[in-house]
Enzyme design. Structure first.
Site, mmCIF file in Angstrom:
data_model
loop_
_atom_site.group_PDB
_atom_site.id
_atom_site.type_symbol
_atom_site.label_atom_id
_atom_site.label_comp_id
_atom_site.label_asym_id
_atom_site.label_seq_id
_atom_site.Cartn_x
_atom_site.Cartn_y
_atom_site.Cartn_z
ATOM 1 N N LYS A 145 0.842 -1.205 0.000
ATOM 2 C CA LYS A 145 0.000 0.000 0.000
ATOM 3 C C LYS A 145 0.875 1.252 0.000
ATOM 4 O O LYS A 145 0.643 2.197 -0.752
ATOM 5 C CB LYS A 145 -0.928 -0.006 1.226
ATOM 6 C CG LYS A 145 -2.035 -1.062 1.132
ATOM 7 C CD LYS A 145 -2.779 -1.263 2.454
ATOM 8 C CE LYS A 145 -3.706 -2.462 2.382
ATOM 9 N NZ LYS A 145 -4.319 -2.809 3.682
ATOM 10 N N GLN A 156 -4.130 -1.582 9.986
ATOM 11 C CA GLN A 156 -4.074 -2.920 9.386
ATOM 12 C C GLN A 156 -4.610 -3.973 10.362
ATOM 13 O O GLN A 156 -4.170 -4.039 11.517
ATOM 14 C CB GLN A 156 -2.625 -3.247 8.974
ATOM 15 C CG GLN A 156 -2.462 -4.552 8.231
ATOM 16 C CD GLN A 156 -3.133 -4.559 6.849
ATOM 17 O OE1 GLN A 156 -3.103 -3.579 6.115
ATOM 18 N NE2 GLN A 156 -3.761 -5.667 6.505
ATOM 19 N N ASP A 167 -10.832 2.821 4.531
ATOM 20 C CA ASP A 167 -11.125 1.383 4.463
ATOM 21 C C ASP A 167 -12.634 1.134 4.434
ATOM 22 O O ASP A 167 -13.079 0.029 4.124
ATOM 23 C CB ASP A 167 -10.546 0.670 5.701
ATOM 24 C CG ASP A 167 -9.241 -0.056 5.397
ATOM 25 O OD1 ASP A 167 -9.012 -0.392 4.224
ATOM 26 O OD2 ASP A 167 -8.471 -0.297 6.342
#
Ligand code: NAP
Length: 300
Positions: free
Chosen positions: A51, A95, A118
């Site tokens: 990412k 994460q 997200d």
């Protein structure tokens, strides 16, 4: 035909790099994504690294905050608060999975919805369900993009989704049932309690599999000509491979490729468009913070 996630991701990255140039031409800074990584889980390290690298490639700013596996929940929440308050950062991801002593739901809800690229915050999930503009969770968003860019017909089709996770299966089922394109499917959402799973998979025109069970779906479970989207990524031990493992999807690719009209490979499929969808959300977060009068010639 193989749905080439890598190729689509390259196209999207080129579009995003162009958006960065347009922002610069308007005197605006590029989008900036922050990622918090707790501990040293191998797969999480790999995901976060790609990412961050993708941000660099297209000219986005990025910040990686690494915290030890034994970090307290309070310290993690404090870190989130400080990024929430930082006007130079547009998007924040934490994460997952997190160590067991940390409450993931609490963490997810601490990221302000405006930076939740997200799409995990309950406010953003609620907006998705209502069909309002929001940050759609990256994996389903990437799959929608792939269906669109390959011009795959979805209206009136039977879409069967295997797996009901909050980040993939459930939002996917929701998006595919919407009155829009891609969408307008009749959707069946299957899970571990589904009886006679094969009767559903065999009737699927579009089969989206997010189970985390390597090669679970075999050719006899798939209808001739179906579109098969494989979300699964599992590290399977393999002593012949220098890394000691290979990546496997949830679908037995070799046997199903002959039967499917379209199929995504693993790797090189959904994983690629998941990352670009996250970057698209980050661009959106940036644009949401720029006054329209400051922008000329933007496509988004
Ligand atoms: P998850 O939270 O692990 O949940 C798995 C789902 O599969 C659950 O809903 C479970 O049902 C269902 N399931 C498990 N065994 C089943 C069976 N035998 N029959 C029917 N349903 C079954 O799922 P996830 O987080 O969505 O992850 C799924 C896979 O996608 C993993 O391999 C993950 O690594 C991968 N993934 C890939 C990406 C990407 O970018 N490519 C992104 C996210 C996830 P119950 O709810 O009844 O337990």
């Amino acid at each position: 035909m193989i749905l080439n996630g890598k190729k689509i991701a390259e196209e999207i990255k080129a579009e995003l790099a162009n958006e960065v140039r347009l922002l610069a031409a308007n005197g605006q800074r590029p989008p900036h994504l922050a990622a918090i990584l707790v501990g040293n889980d191998g797969a999480s390290e790999t995901y976060v690294a790609s990412k961050v690298k993708s941000c660099e490639t297209i000219g986005f700013g990025s910040t990686l905050v690494r915290l030890p596996a034994d970090v307290s929940e309070e310290q993690l929440l404090h870190e989130i608060d400080s990024i929430n308050a930082n006007d130079e950062i547009d998007g924040l991801i934490v994460q997952l999975p997190l160590p067991k002593h940390i409450d993931e739901q609490k963490v997810t809800e601490r990221v302000i919805p405006e930076k939740d690229v997200d799409g995990f915050h309950p406010v953003n999930v609620g907006k998705l369900v209502l069909g309002l503009p929001t940050f759609v969770s990256a994996t389903p968003k990437g799959i929608m993009e792939m269906l669109k860019r390959y011009d795959i017909e979805t209206s009136g089709k039977h879409c069967v989704v295997l797996g009901r996770s909050n980040i993939v299966g459930t939002p996917m089922a929701n998006l595919m049932s919407r009155n829009s394109y891609p969408g307008n499917c009749t959707v069946t959402l299957c899970h571990s309690r589904t009886k006679d799973l094969v009767s559903y998979t065999r009737s699927a025109d579009i089969l989206i599999v997010a189970l985390g069970r390597p090669e679970f779906v075999t050719a006899d479970m798939v209808k001739e000509g179906a579109v098969v989207i494989d979300v699964g990524i599992t590290r399977v031990e393999d002593s012949t491979n220098p890394r000691g493992y290979v990546l496997k999807g949830d679908v037995a690719f070799d046997e199903i490729e002959k039967k499917a009209s379209f199929i995504t490979p693993v790797p090189g499929g959904v994983g690629r468009t998941t990352i670009t969808a996250l970057l698209q959300n980050t661009l959106q977060a940036r644009l949401n913070n720029v006054k329209p009068s400051k922008l000329h010639n933007h496509v988004s």
